[in-house]
Design an enzyme around this catalytic site. Structure first.
Site, PDB file in Angstrom:
ATOM      1  N   SER A  61      13.802  24.337  13.672  1.00 47.14           N
ATOM      2  CA  SER A  61      12.850  24.461  12.561  1.00 47.14           C
ATOM      3  C   SER A  61      12.206  23.118  12.329  1.00 47.14           C
ATOM      4  CB  SER A  61      13.575  24.939  11.296  1.00 47.14           C
ATOM      5  OG  SER A  61      12.708  24.898  10.187  1.00 47.14           O
TER       6      SER A  61
ATOM      7  N   LEU B  91      10.968  28.152   4.796  1.00 45.57           N
ATOM      8  CA  LEU B  91      11.421  29.537   4.945  1.00 45.57           C
ATOM      9  C   LEU B  91      12.579  29.620   5.931  1.00 45.57           C
ATOM     10  CD1 LEU B  91      11.102  32.615   4.516  1.00 45.57           C
ATOM     11  CD2 LEU B  91       9.363  32.579   6.326  1.00 45.57           C
ATOM     12  N   GLU B  92      12.479  28.909   7.046  1.00 42.91           N
ATOM     13  CA  GLU B  92      13.548  28.921   8.046  1.00 42.91           C
ATOM     14  C   GLU B  92      14.825  28.314   7.496  1.00 42.91           C
ATOM     15  OE1 GLU B  92      10.497  28.435  11.848  1.00 42.91           O
ATOM     16  OE2 GLU B  92      11.381  26.685  10.858  1.00 42.91           O
ATOM     17  N   LEU B  93      14.706  27.242   6.697  1.00 45.97           N
ATOM     18  CA  LEU B  93      15.887  26.627   6.078  1.00 45.97           C
ATOM     19  C   LEU B  93      16.556  27.589   5.121  1.00 45.97           C
ATOM     20  CD1 LEU B  93      17.756  24.241   5.424  1.00 45.97           C
ATOM     21  CD2 LEU B  93      16.055  23.462   3.771  1.00 45.97           C
TER      22      LEU B  93
END
Length: 596
Positions: A418, A489-491
């Site tokens: 990410s 968002l990925e985190l």
């Protein structure tokens, strides 16, 4: 008759013990062999420059040896010689000099100067026999009338509270009868009035009651007239205050005491201590010794036993405490059955005490010490090695005993990366991080812009890719702290999976330093629980750097024998991903703005 007399003379001198070793040599004055008894070590004379000196021939020092009157009545002659550093041979004394005078067994120098210093030799001889001995004369300088460093001519001990009359030594010998002379007394080089318990009476100094302050060096200076000249000589008496001569004077054995036990180790060296309190007795030798089964060490004649002379531990007004040790080498069980006694004796009595012995098991102190030292050294070395190479050790351990997660789960990717798009981080991820992980370490890497298919939504595809990955590597940078970006968002997806018991683990990679206050809430919470690996530019570029080792430790284990599949071109995947997601959010450069 005369050879017999000379032989008796030599034997008596030998018994006196005050002379150095003898050498038989030919006299320089005649062909008669002369018995040379060296230099009288106890008869050295010290005199001040300008004062009267008199030398006594040691051959007449013992009453039973020979007297001067007997010498005069026999054929023996008393001759004086001098040996100086400037002459190798003995030179006869020139008695015609007005400063030299021979009087019976004495040689007078009135007065002595520095040139008179040297070795003087007195000789008794006749036609058939000869014997000689030397006396050293030392002439010293002094700046004032009294010198505190004067060597005492006489040592006296005076019991406390007792009286004593001090006479100036050699006063009657050196002054002529009916001659006029004066005596000046000094105590510690102070010419003070002796009043109270000390008083001058004629030529003598009387101490009526001895106290501690009265101890020390007393000096008497005698001046007299002779042949119209004023002569003088100085004598010094050292006074020591001792305990009063009252009470028991029997030696008291302090150690071994009646209840004392000596602990010995079988097979080792044992040292037994004998400490004795010796009351002061004037001019008396007191003895201390050890016995083993009623035999002294000398009588026993066993090399395992030795006992050096007693040493002085302390002294108080003449009373002494001495210690004598007994050393026993290779102490055996048979020695425990022997009787060890410490004994002491003087003219007042005898005392003895037995040493009680107890054995203890042999403790290999040296071996234990060496073993402990080696153990500590190894522990220290291991600590240093682990402190320096802990990453390498953990990686090595994991390569030997770790398990491959590909055989225990159904995940498709090893790591999902990410990062912030349209920024410097994107170049780092695609050109460096992705390349090393795939080509060097053999990981399967998922990059959303490369591996996502067209037609789907970003949110659904992101959640699906994150769910199919074993690790989520979040590149932390100023762009990743901006709310509303895909990186955030990925985190959030990775943290949600971890909180709900998923097997996904999140790894933070700091590409650029970011101020703590500018981090979003999700990143601040994640930083407290997750590992943060810092990229340090060129320093972290080599594969042997700390950065790659830490990253390998956080990623799934891979054997070095894994074969890597050829990878597609990165630029083609990136270009394809940008064109197949027309509905994706428009990314901005987060270095020019801080929020969407």
């Amino acid at each position: 008759m005369m050879p017999l007399v000379v032989t008796l003379l030599c034997l008596c001198i030998l018994k006196m013990g005050g002379f150095s070793a003898s050498v038989t040599q030919a006299s320089v004055q005649s062909d008669v062999q002369c018995l040379d008894w060296g230099v009288w070590s106890e008869g050295a004379v010290q005199v001040y420059d300008g004062e009267v000196a008199w030398l006594y021939c040691p051959l007449f020092s013992h009453p039973t040896l020979y007297s001067y009157n007997q010498t005069q009545n026999s054929s023996l002659s008393l001759l004086w010689y001098r040996h100086t550093r400037t002459h190798e041979l003995e030179q006869p004394i020139n008695l015609k000099l007005h400063t030299l005078h021979k009087d019976r067994e004495y040689l007078w120098i009135q007065p002595a100067t520095a040139q008179d210093a040297g070795l003087y030799i007195c000789m008794l001889r006749n036609i058939s026999s000869c014997v000689k001995i030397g006396v050293e004369l030392e002439v010293i300088q002094r700046d004032k009338e009294c010198d505190p460093g004067t060597r005492p001519h006489l040592n006296l001990t005076i019991p406390m509270q007792s009286d004593r009359t001090l006479e100036c030594p050699d006063l009657k010998t050196l002054t002529l009868p009916n001659s006029t002379y004066s005596v000046t007394w000094y105590h510690l080089c102070r010419s003070e009035l002796f009043i109270g318990n000390r008083e001058l009476k004629g030529d003598d100094l009387v101490i009526y009651r001895m106290y501690t302050p009265y101890a020390g060096l007393y000096t008497c200076v005698v001046s007299y007239q002779m042949n119209g000249r004023t002569l003088q000589f100085t004598r010094a008496i050292n006074i020591t205050a001792v305990v009063a001569n009252v009470g028991s004077k029997v030696p008291d054995i302090l150690n071994p005491a009646s209840d004392q036990i000596y602990t010995v180790t079988l097979g080792d060296k044992a040292t037994l201590s004998c400490r004795v309190h010796l009351p002061h007795l004037f001019k008396e030798k007191q003895e201390i010794w050890w016995t083993i089964d009623n035999k002294t060490v000398e009588q026993l004649a066993d090399p395992r036993f030795s006992s050096p002379e007693a040493t002085l531990l302390s002294e108080y007004f003449g009373d002494e405490t001495k210690e004598r040790l007994l050393h026993v080498m290779d102490f055996s069980a048979d020695d425990l059955q022997k009787e060890f006694n410490c004994s002491a004796r003087n003219s007042r009595g005898f005392n003895t005490s037995r040493a009680i012995l107890k054995s203890q098991p042999y403790v290999p102190t040296l071996e234990l010490g060496c073993g402990l030292g080696v153990t500590l050294a190894l522990m220290l070395m291991m600590f240093v090695v682990y402190h320096v190479f802990w990453l390498e050790l953990l990686l090595l351990y994991r390569s030997w005993f770790g398990s491959d997660e590909r055989y225990t789960d159904d995940k498709q990717y090893d790591v999902y990366i990410s990062y912030a798009r349209n920024s410097e981080e994107e170049e780092f991820v695609l050109s460096t991080l992705r390349r090393v992980l795939e080509t060097e370490f053999g990981y399967s890497v998922c990059i959303f812009d490369r591996d996502s298919l067209p037609g789907g939504t970003i949110t659904d595809d992101t959640l699906r890719f994150v769910g199919q990955s074993r690790r989520l590597a979040v590149v932390v940078s100023p762009c990743s702290t901006v709310r509303g970006t895909q990186a955030l968002l990925e985190l959030q997806a990775g943290l949600t999976s971890m909180l709900h018991g998923g097997s996904l683990r999140v790894v933070l990679i700091q590409f650029k330093p970011v101020r703590w206050k500018s981090w979003v809430k999700e990143l601040r919470q994640a930083r407290l629980a997750l590992t943060l690996i810092r990229w340090q530019g060129e320093k972290s570029a080599p594969l042997s750097s700390r950065f790659w080792k830490q990253l390998q430790l956080e990623l799934p284990m891979r054997r070095t024998t894994d074969k890597h599949m050829p990878l597609p071109d990165i630029t083609q995947h990136t270009h394809h991903a940008e064109n197949t997601h027309p509905g994706k959010e428009k990314l901005i450069d987060c270095y020019s703005t801080s929020a969407l």
